[in-house]
Design an enzyme around this catalytic site. Structure first.
Site, PDB file in Angstrom:
ATOM      1  N   HIS A 155       0.823  -1.317  -0.037  1.00 16.60           N
ATOM      2  CA  HIS A 155       0.088  -0.012   0.060  1.00 16.60           C
ATOM      3  C   HIS A 155       0.954   1.274   0.131  1.00 16.60           C
ATOM      4  O   HIS A 155       0.377   2.333  -0.204  1.00 16.60           O
ATOM      5  CB  HIS A 155      -0.790   0.226   1.012  1.00 16.60           C
ATOM      6  CG  HIS A 155      -1.814  -0.869   1.234  1.00 16.60           C
ATOM      7  ND1 HIS A 155      -2.809  -1.193   0.158  1.00 16.60           N
ATOM      8  CD2 HIS A 155      -2.394  -1.888   2.369  1.00 16.60           C
ATOM      9  CE1 HIS A 155      -3.643  -2.307   0.495  1.00 16.60           C
ATOM     10  NE2 HIS A 155      -3.234  -3.007   1.485  1.00 16.60           N
TER      11      HIS A 155
ATOM     12  N   ASP B 109      -2.594 -10.965  -2.249  1.00 14.36           N
ATOM     13  CA  ASP B 109      -3.233 -10.318  -1.113  1.00 14.36           C
ATOM     14  C   ASP B 109      -4.635  -9.864  -1.539  1.00 14.36           C
ATOM     15  O   ASP B 109      -5.064  -9.473  -2.647  1.00 14.36           O
ATOM     16  CB  ASP B 109      -2.395  -9.136  -0.635  1.00 14.36           C
ATOM     17  CG  ASP B 109      -2.664  -8.572   0.605  1.00 14.36           C
ATOM     18  OD1 ASP B 109      -2.159  -9.173   1.496  1.00 14.36           O
ATOM     19  OD2 ASP B 109      -3.907  -7.878   0.781  1.00 14.36           O
TER      20      ASP B 109
ATOM     21  N   HIS C 269      -6.232  -7.373  -0.546  1.00 15.07           N
ATOM     22  CA  HIS C 269      -6.361  -5.939  -0.904  1.00 15.07           C
ATOM     23  C   HIS C 269      -5.512  -5.456  -2.184  1.00 15.07           C
ATOM     24  O   HIS C 269      -4.686  -6.114  -2.264  1.00 15.07           O
ATOM     25  CB  HIS C 269      -5.952  -5.080   0.245  1.00 15.07           C
ATOM     26  CG  HIS C 269      -6.659  -5.483   1.804  1.00 15.07           C
ATOM     27  ND1 HIS C 269      -6.024  -6.464   2.539  1.00 15.07           N
ATOM     28  CD2 HIS C 269      -7.673  -5.005   2.333  1.00 15.07           C
ATOM     29  CE1 HIS C 269      -6.936  -6.411   3.567  1.00 15.07           C
ATOM     30  NE2 HIS C 269      -8.016  -5.715   3.426  1.00 15.07           N
TER      31      HIS C 269
ATOM     32  N   ASP D 203      -4.638 -12.897   3.267  1.00 13.26           N
ATOM     33  CA  ASP D 203      -6.014 -12.588   3.811  1.00 13.26           C
ATOM     34  C   ASP D 203      -7.158 -12.724   3.110  1.00 13.26           C
ATOM     35  O   ASP D 203      -8.263 -12.371   3.292  1.00 13.26           O
ATOM     36  CB  ASP D 203      -5.751 -11.068   4.143  1.00 13.26           C
ATOM     37  CG  ASP D 203      -4.958 -10.207   3.249  1.00 13.26           C
ATOM     38  OD1 ASP D 203      -4.624 -10.692   2.100  1.00 13.26           O
ATOM     39  OD2 ASP D 203      -4.834  -9.041   3.717  1.00 13.26           O
TER      40      ASP D 203
HETATM   41 ZN   LIG Z   1      -4.227  -7.301   2.618  1.00 13.42          ZN
END
Ligand SMILES: [Zn+2]
Length: 295
Positions: A109, A146, A148, A228
């Site tokens: 991120h 991931d 996200h 995740d």
């Molecule tokens: Zn994540």
């Protein structure tokens, strides 16, 4: 981290315990700190200066509601970025080897000029640029499973045609980016997933992404390995099993064998249920090290 924060030290303790039990014979190394030049491969000078100036002498400093600096955070984060580069060094210099970095905080991120989402340095993007800078690699791909979207990696690669980024991610979910029409210079491939999808859906979503990457022909594969999307993870609603990570990893290795001489570097991103994290990672590493799943 503040009490109750999901990105907590126990994640690495769970991984270390699993590694000692199941991968005791693999070579392990201590992570070196990234150099300033390595961080500057993707991050703006002004961002780095402000970040290091903000590091607290004691207690915690909140950058945003999710992202905190302790007095040791930046040293540890530098070791994550440094280990990502060292892992690239290892697979470039030793044919047939792959490498995994058990790091926290994660990186995908972190944008060129912004820390967010638990992340400070865009480790996968730094490793990719390091491979190009140090070894003259033409094209590098970061594959991000991931749950996200890796807005940071995408932002680092947005203006480059020689750095590929492919991601599956639940949408809507933090950070909100990752639509299919976000393509940069044509080297970014996003495939959003919907809440409730399972491992078969995720694997089906990766097939066209892998086909696009194969056409582009990356010479090094870097995995942003977040776990995740597991069914037990508290931060998302995708229902992968630990075993699904074996199959997905094997597909990625097959791509690496075709275009990248088998060169794969895997970097830990998310994964917040401790049992799901260590079990998913075990399946990922079995595939990465070419072992059968039923060991
Ligand atoms: Zn994540």
């Amino acid at each position: 981290m503040p009490t109750g924060h999901p990105e907590r030290p126990e994640r690495i303790a769970a991984i270390t315990q699993m590694l000692a039990q199941d991968f005791a014979h693999e070579t392990t190394k201590i992570a070196p700190e990234a150099t300033d030049n390595q961080l500057a491969l993707v991050h703006d000078d002004e961002y780095l200066q402000k970040l290091f100036a903000a590091s607290p002498r004691e207690g915690l400093l909140g950058i945003d509601g999710d992202t905190y600096l302790s007095p040791k955070t930046l040293e540890i984060a530098k070791r994550g970025a440094g280990a990502a580069c060292a892992a690239v060094d290892d697979v470039m210099m030793n044919a047939g080897e792959s490498a995994f970095v058990a790091m926290r905080p994660p990186g995908h991120h972190a944008e060129p000029d912004k820390a967010m989402g638990f992340c400070f340095f865009s480790n996968a993007a730094i490793a990719a640029r390091h491979a190009q800078h140090q070894y003259g690699i033409d094209k590098v791909a970061v594959l991000d499973f991931d749950v996200h979207h890796g807005n940071g990696t995408q932002a680092c690669f947005w203006h480059r045609s020689d750095c590929l980024y492919a991601s599956t991610h639940e949408m809507p979910l933090f950070p909100g980016s990752g639509h299919t029409d976000e393509v940069g210079k044509g080297s970014i491939f996003n495939q959003p997933l919907h809440s409730g999808m399972d491992g078969d859906d995720v694997i089906a979503a990766w097939k066209p992404l892998l086909a696009s990457l194969e056409k582009a022909g990356p010479e090094l594969i870097i995995i942003s390995a977040g776990f995740d999307a597991h069914q037990d993870d508290p931060l998302a609603s995708i229902n992968m099993t630990s075993s699904d990570y074996y199959e997905l990893t094997a597909m990625i290795i097959s791509l690496a064998d075709k275009t990248a001489n088998g060169r794969v570097v895997s970097l830990l991103e998310g994964g917040y249920d401790l049992d799901a994290l260590s079990s998913s990672l075990k399946h990922h590493l079995l595939a990465l090290s070419g072992k059968p799943e039923d060991v």
